[in-house]
Write an enzyme that holds these catalytic residues in place. Sequence first.
Site, PDB file in Angstrom:
ATOM      1  N   ARG A   1       7.782  37.113 -15.937  1.00  0.00           N
ATOM      2  CA  ARG A   1       7.738  35.826 -15.271  1.00  0.00           C
ATOM      3  C   ARG A   1       8.772  34.929 -15.965  1.00  0.00           C
ATOM      4  NH1 ARG A   1       3.241  30.914 -15.420  1.00  0.00           N
ATOM      5  NH2 ARG A   1       4.222  29.709 -13.753  1.00  0.00           N
ATOM      6  N   HIS A   2       9.409  34.059 -15.206  1.00  0.00           N
ATOM      7  CA  HIS A   2      10.386  33.126 -15.792  1.00  0.00           C
ATOM      8  C   HIS A   2       9.754  32.318 -16.932  1.00  0.00           C
ATOM      9  CE1 HIS A   2       8.211  29.905 -13.821  1.00  0.00           C
ATOM     10  NE2 HIS A   2       8.202  30.645 -12.733  1.00  0.00           N
ATOM     11  N   GLY A   3      10.586  31.686 -17.729  1.00  0.00           N
ATOM     12  CA  GLY A   3      10.108  30.876 -18.850  1.00  0.00           C
ATOM     13  C   GLY A   3       9.579  29.514 -18.394  1.00  0.00           C
TER      14      GLY A   3
ATOM     15  N   GLY B   1      10.662  37.611 -12.219  1.00  0.00           N
ATOM     16  CA  GLY B   1      10.030  37.057 -11.028  1.00  0.00           C
ATOM     17  C   GLY B   1       9.116  35.901 -11.403  1.00  0.00           C
TER      18      GLY B   1
ATOM     19  N   ALA C   1       6.628  33.061 -19.075  1.00  0.00           N
ATOM     20  CA  ALA C   1       7.256  34.189 -19.797  1.00  0.00           C
ATOM     21  C   ALA C   1       6.356  35.412 -19.912  1.00  0.00           C
ATOM     22  CB  ALA C   1       7.736  33.755 -21.195  1.00  0.00           C
TER      23      ALA C   1
END
Length: 434
Positions: free
Chosen positions: A50-52, A315, A358
């Site tokens: 997952r994005h930060g 994602g 994250a």
Amino acid sequence: SAGLSGYFGTKSRYEEVNPHLVRDPLSLGPGAGASLPSSCAPLQLRAVLRHGTRYPTAGQVRRLGELHSRLLRRPADTAACPAAAALAAWPMWYEESLDGRLAPQGRRDMEQLARRMAARFPALFAARRRLALASSSKHRCLQSGAAFRRGLGPTLDFGGDEVEVEVNDSLMRFFDHCAKFVALVEENDAAMRQVNAFKEGPEMKKVLEKVASALCLPVEELNADLVQVAFLTCSYELAIKNVTSPWCSLFSEEDAKVLEYLNDLKQYWKRGYGYDINSRSSCILFQDIFQHLDKAVEESKSSKPISSPLIVQVGHAETLQPLLALMGYFKDAEPLLASNFAQHGQRRFRSGRIVPYAANLVFVLYHCDHANASRQEYQVQLLLNEKLLSFHHSNETISTYADLKDYYKDILENCHFKEECELPKVNVTAVDEL
């Protein structure tokens, strides 16, 4: 935010699941060593991230602005309403243009995750090994992918080419491409009836009254969405700036549990076990993971170099949560309902523990020499947020690849994205269809 930070759901800092990182962002933590025989060498690593840490979306900023301007319009008596006075004086610095973009802390999340991953699997993150980087088309994911690559430093040249981040929404945003999910869940208010019922229920009513009283506002001027945005502002300030926001003062730990449940209900019904299509729509990603693992096994058997030793994809929480539900993780015996908050105090489905900023799910394929049987030759481990996950079929943290494929045989062979995601021919708006 002391006492509240464990209840921020999908807006939780990664440090909530790995507290040792507060002291040392590059620590691999307790029990870092993979429990594998020394004769096993990693062949392939597939990571879905997952994005930060990100800024609030434009919608959340709008709602916060609305709440903040109400406090400015009703100057509070500082003595009677210290919280309202403090919040009226709080500088509203969020702008709609920030709309979910990656925050500087989010870049650090990714750079540090990359460095820890490389330290954990040095044989795979070695110079001139090929890295395939993919991302959803969202800015925060593309930037997270670039930050992950930066974290690996200039010493890893990955075959000499600068690694491009490939956009792949069909895998990272499969939910957008699934007509059945979009029509019957995403855009169907009836699908969220448990969430809406909880917003009107006794637990939320109590929190609403308490916040209205602290802000010296009439309770009818507040609703669950405005209270939730105040709570999430507490979470954003902690994650983005590492400060305790004055918005946090409105909530006790008991309130936080109620607001966490509201967030989890939404995740459960929209991304988790609430409806089958939520998880079934992710089988396109699940099958892709196994196709690459299969290919690595085939290449290894014929003594060829592994063409994709490192596959890292960035994602969203909405990418990981359905995938973990498809695999059967974090499932409670009883569904999460508006009416059973009290019995779910110890629930498994807590989105902040599963998909904080994250978050990462990592499949690692090993080749083991001296295997007793050919079935033992290829083994797999699964890590969620850098901790080993036990496999359902064995309760062990290591599985033969063959056993893992057997366990998920039905999904691997019989989950066809196109058919799963087709809308029923009749015009159905009823959720009971799901």
